[in-house]
Design an enzyme around this catalytic site. Structure first.
Site, PDB file in Angstrom:
ATOM      1  N   ILE A   4       0.845  -1.205   0.000  1.00  9.65           N
ATOM      2  CA  ILE A   4       0.000   0.000   0.000  1.00  9.65           C
ATOM      3  C   ILE A   4       0.873   1.245   0.000  1.00  9.65           C
ATOM      4  CG2 ILE A   4      -1.847   1.264   1.196  1.00  9.65           C
ATOM      5  CD1 ILE A   4      -2.587  -1.397   2.606  1.00  9.65           C
ATOM      6  N   ASP A  25       9.187   8.208  -1.129  1.00 12.69           N
ATOM      7  CA  ASP A  25       8.529   9.252  -1.905  1.00 12.69           C
ATOM      8  C   ASP A  25       8.317   8.661  -3.296  1.00 12.69           C
ATOM      9  OD1 ASP A  25       7.827  11.414  -3.492  1.00 12.69           O
ATOM     10  OD2 ASP A  25       9.089  12.819  -2.368  1.00 12.69           O
ATOM     11  N   ASN A  85      -2.308   4.137  -3.837  1.00 12.93           N
ATOM     12  CA  ASN A  85      -3.157   5.110  -3.140  1.00 12.93           C
ATOM     13  C   ASN A  85      -2.492   6.480  -2.965  1.00 12.93           C
ATOM     14  OD1 ASN A  85      -5.199   5.992  -0.920  1.00 12.93           O
ATOM     15  ND2 ASN A  85      -3.205   5.995   0.128  1.00 12.93           N
ATOM     16  N   TYR A 143      -5.624  18.735 -10.993  1.00 16.09           N
ATOM     17  CA  TYR A 143      -5.914  17.541 -10.172  1.00 16.09           C
ATOM     18  C   TYR A 143      -6.806  16.590 -10.975  1.00 16.09           C
ATOM     19  CZ  TYR A 143      -7.644  14.448  -6.517  1.00 16.09           C
ATOM     20  OH  TYR A 143      -7.972  13.329  -5.779  1.00 16.09           O
ATOM     21  N   LYS A 177      -6.267  12.636 -12.296  1.00 15.01           N
ATOM     22  CA  LYS A 177      -7.144  11.499 -12.007  1.00 15.01           C
ATOM     23  C   LYS A 177      -7.771  10.934 -13.284  1.00 15.01           C
ATOM     24  CE  LYS A 177      -6.394  11.019  -7.599  1.00 15.01           C
ATOM     25  NZ  LYS A 177      -5.794   9.799  -7.039  1.00 15.01           N
ATOM     26  N   VAL A 226     -14.295  12.189   0.630  1.00 17.71           N
ATOM     27  CA  VAL A 226     -13.938  11.342   1.781  1.00 17.71           C
ATOM     28  C   VAL A 226     -13.236  12.252   2.783  1.00 17.71           C
ATOM     29  CG1 VAL A 226     -12.742   9.247   2.526  1.00 17.71           C
ATOM     30  CG2 VAL A 226     -13.364   9.518   0.108  1.00 17.71           C
TER      31      VAL A 226
HETATM   32  P1  NDP Z   1      -4.466  11.877   2.859  1.00 18.74           P
HETATM   33  O1  NDP Z   1      -3.801  13.198   2.673  1.00 18.74           O
HETATM   34  O2  NDP Z   1      -5.112  11.577   4.158  1.00 18.74           O
HETATM   35  O3  NDP Z   1      -3.453  10.698   2.507  1.00 18.74           O
HETATM   36  C1  NDP Z   1      -2.590  10.774   1.405  1.00 18.74           C
HETATM   37  C2  NDP Z   1      -1.512   9.736   1.551  1.00 18.74           C
HETATM   38  O4  NDP Z   1      -0.652   9.788   0.399  1.00 18.74           O
HETATM   39  C3  NDP Z   1      -0.659   9.982   2.775  1.00 18.74           C
HETATM   40  O5  NDP Z   1      -0.376   8.759   3.409  1.00 18.74           O
HETATM   41  C4  NDP Z   1       0.621  10.588   2.197  1.00 18.74           C
HETATM   42  O6  NDP Z   1       1.700  10.234   3.033  1.00 18.74           O
HETATM   43  C5  NDP Z   1       0.692   9.867   0.861  1.00 18.74           C
HETATM   44  N1  NDP Z   1       1.532  10.566  -0.098  1.00 18.74           N
HETATM   45  C6  NDP Z   1       1.348  11.805  -0.624  1.00 18.74           C
HETATM   46  N2  NDP Z   1       2.372  12.114  -1.431  1.00 18.74           N
HETATM   47  C7  NDP Z   1       3.221  11.050  -1.416  1.00 18.74           C
HETATM   48  C8  NDP Z   1       4.462  10.771  -2.042  1.00 18.74           C
HETATM   49  N3  NDP Z   1       5.054  11.655  -2.862  1.00 18.74           N
HETATM   50  N4  NDP Z   1       5.063   9.570  -1.796  1.00 18.74           N
HETATM   51  C9  NDP Z   1       4.478   8.677  -0.974  1.00 18.74           C
HETATM   52  N5  NDP Z   1       3.310   8.888  -0.357  1.00 18.74           N
HETATM   53  C10 NDP Z   1       2.688  10.064  -0.571  1.00 18.74           C
HETATM   54  O7  NDP Z   1      -5.561  11.796   1.681  1.00 18.74           O
HETATM   55  P2  NDP Z   1      -6.495  10.606   1.184  1.00 18.74           P
HETATM   56  O8  NDP Z   1      -6.376   9.411   2.035  1.00 18.74           O
HETATM   57  O9  NDP Z   1      -7.822  11.189   0.975  1.00 18.74           O
HETATM   58  O10 NDP Z   1      -5.855  10.330  -0.245  1.00 18.74           O
HETATM   59  C11 NDP Z   1      -5.508   9.050  -0.721  1.00 18.74           C
HETATM   60  C12 NDP Z   1      -5.850   8.946  -2.196  1.00 18.74           C
HETATM   61  O11 NDP Z   1      -7.259   9.068  -2.368  1.00 18.74           O
HETATM   62  C13 NDP Z   1      -5.230  10.029  -3.073  1.00 18.74           C
HETATM   63  O12 NDP Z   1      -4.769   9.429  -4.266  1.00 18.74           O
HETATM   64  C14 NDP Z   1      -6.395  10.963  -3.365  1.00 18.74           C
HETATM   65  O13 NDP Z   1      -6.236  11.651  -4.571  1.00 18.74           O
HETATM   66  C15 NDP Z   1      -7.527   9.966  -3.422  1.00 18.74           C
HETATM   67  N6  NDP Z   1      -8.877  10.489  -3.252  1.00 18.74           N
HETATM   68  C16 NDP Z   1      -9.229  11.168  -2.114  1.00 18.74           C
HETATM   69  C17 NDP Z   1     -10.514  11.641  -1.980  1.00 18.74           C
HETATM   70  C18 NDP Z   1     -10.948  12.426  -0.801  1.00 18.74           C
HETATM   71  O14 NDP Z   1     -12.014  13.093  -0.881  1.00 18.74           O
HETATM   72  N7  NDP Z   1     -10.236  12.394   0.327  1.00 18.74           N
HETATM   73  C19 NDP Z   1     -11.531  11.381  -3.000  1.00 18.74           C
HETATM   74  C20 NDP Z   1     -11.048  10.677  -4.155  1.00 18.74           C
HETATM   75  C21 NDP Z   1      -9.782  10.243  -4.250  1.00 18.74           C
HETATM   76  P3  NDP Z   1       2.994  11.144   3.332  1.00 18.74           P
HETATM   77  O15 NDP Z   1       2.541  12.563   3.389  1.00 18.74           O
HETATM   78  O16 NDP Z   1       3.486  10.573   4.629  1.00 18.74           O
HETATM   79  O17 NDP Z   1       3.913  10.853   2.189  1.00 18.74           O
HETATM   80  C1  8X3 Z   2     -11.002  14.061  -4.308  1.00 13.56           C
HETATM   81  C2  8X3 Z   2     -12.425  14.418  -4.476  1.00 13.56           C
HETATM   82  O1  8X3 Z   2     -13.989  16.089  -5.600  1.00 13.56           O
HETATM   83  O2  8X3 Z   2     -12.234  16.975  -4.162  1.00 13.56           O
HETATM   84  O3  8X3 Z   2     -10.513  13.365  -5.402  1.00 13.56           O
HETATM   85  O4  8X3 Z   2     -11.695  16.109  -6.301  1.00 13.56           O
HETATM   86  S1  8X3 Z   2     -12.578  15.974  -5.180  1.00 13.56           S
END
Ligand code: NDP
Ligand code: 8X3
Length: 256
Positions: free
Chosen positions: A10, A63, A90, A156, A160, A189
């Site tokens: 993950i 990263d 993710n 963004y 996606k 979310v």
């Molecule tokens: P969070 O910010 O809570 O989590 C994002 C995660 O991605 C963190 O664990 C962060 O860890 C990691 N991350 C970011 N950049 C890097 C990098 N360069 N290398 C490794 N890890 C990285 O957000 P979400 O859980 O919401 O986001 C997870 C996924 O879900 C994303 O792809 C987002 O686009 C997608 N998503 C989110 C939605 C929402 O409404 N929340 C809706 C639809 C999609 P760290 O900073 O420690 O590196």
């Molecule tokens: C995250 C959901 O609608 O903010 O992908 O782009 S939205």
């Protein structure tokens, strides 16, 4: 398909959806490979999992934008961790909410390098062993933003839409193998997503979810686990999952 002793890799497991997936898959008996940039947060997630589940976890800082680091991390996995069954791509972010004319180029680089190139680097590093054993499942986290563009979200959304294109293309490229490819595409979310997008402005971030009931990261982890546990001949290609209070990227019902 049972997840007991399956190896699940993950990315972005230190927060939000990735963290919830780690906890869900640990509960289902999987072995976990977890990575993110923030190793302290990642270690805290591991500690919380270990308090509840007896499972093997291999954790490291990564990263995903760093191509060489991704390659090195995957190739130097200990032998007992090399046989990855499920990859959950993710790690991702939105940075800023701006028109293209006002957009910040560093924000664009962060989103494209993480959401698109990072996903590609990780996938390419892990695919050879999946192809060699002719099994595996790649689950990409897309978004409603990969289906609908919204104002000030073009970059963004483009990242996606790219995840959607890469998921479809990968499924075509792997046709004839037993490797499955899925995209799970959530609407709103509540995670650190908006705090990251608005660069620490928690008040602005909270407004995104004000007066509505967003999805939880656990809702998404549950959906991902559903996709991962279908019979091997069943590939869930795509799941678009929205809060009941959200009809489209920009259409949200708010009670207050
Ligand atoms: P969070 O910010 O809570 O989590 C994002 C995660 O991605 C963190 O664990 C962060 O860890 C990691 N991350 C970011 N950049 C890097 C990098 N360069 N290398 C490794 N890890 C990285 O957000 P979400 O859980 O919401 O986001 C997870 C996924 O879900 C994303 O792809 C987002 O686009 C997608 N998503 C989110 C939605 C929402 O409404 N929340 C809706 C639809 C999609 P760290 O900073 O420690 O590196
Ligand atoms: C995250 C959901 O609608 O903010 O992908 O782009 S939205």
């Amino acid at each position: 398909m049972k997840l007991k002793d399956k190896i699940v890799f993950i990315t972005g497991a230190s927060s939000g959806i990735g963290e919830a997936c780690a906890k869900e898959f640990a509960m289902l008996g999987a072995k976990l490979i977890l990575c993110a940039r923030n190793i302290e947060k990642l270690n805290e997630v591991v500690k919380q999992i270990k308090e509840k589940n007896v499972t093997d976890i291999y954790v490291f800082q990564l990263d995903v934008r760093d191509q060489a680091a991704v390659k090195n991390a995957v190739s130097s996995l200990p032998a007992e961790w090399k046989n990855i069954d499920i990859l959950i791509n993710n790690a991702g972010l939105a940075a800023g909410l701006d028109t293209i004319q006002d957009g910040n180029i560093d924000d664009w680089e962060a989103m494209i390098d993480t959401n698109v190139k990072g996903l590609l680097y990780v996938t390419k590093s892990i695919l050879p062993q999946m192809i060699a054993k002719n099994s595996g499942h790649i689950i990409n986290i897309g978004s409603v933003a990969g289906h609908q563009v919204y104002p000030k979200g073009a970059v963004y959304c483009a990242s996606k839409f790219a995840v959607d294109a890469l998921t479809q293309g990968l499924r075509m490229d792997l046709l004839g193998t037993q490797i499955r490819v899925t995209t799970v595409d959530p609407g709103a979310v509540e995670t650190n997503f908006s705090i990251v997008r608005f660069k620490g402005d928690t008040e602005r971030a909270a407004k995104v979810y004000e007066g509505m009931q967003p999805l939880t990261p656990e809702d998404i982890a549950d959906t991902i686990a559903f996709c991962a546990t279908r019979k091997p001949h069943v590939n869930i290609s795509e799941v678009l999952i929205m809060p009941t209070d959200q009809a489209a990227a920009t259409m949200v019902s708010r009670k207050s």
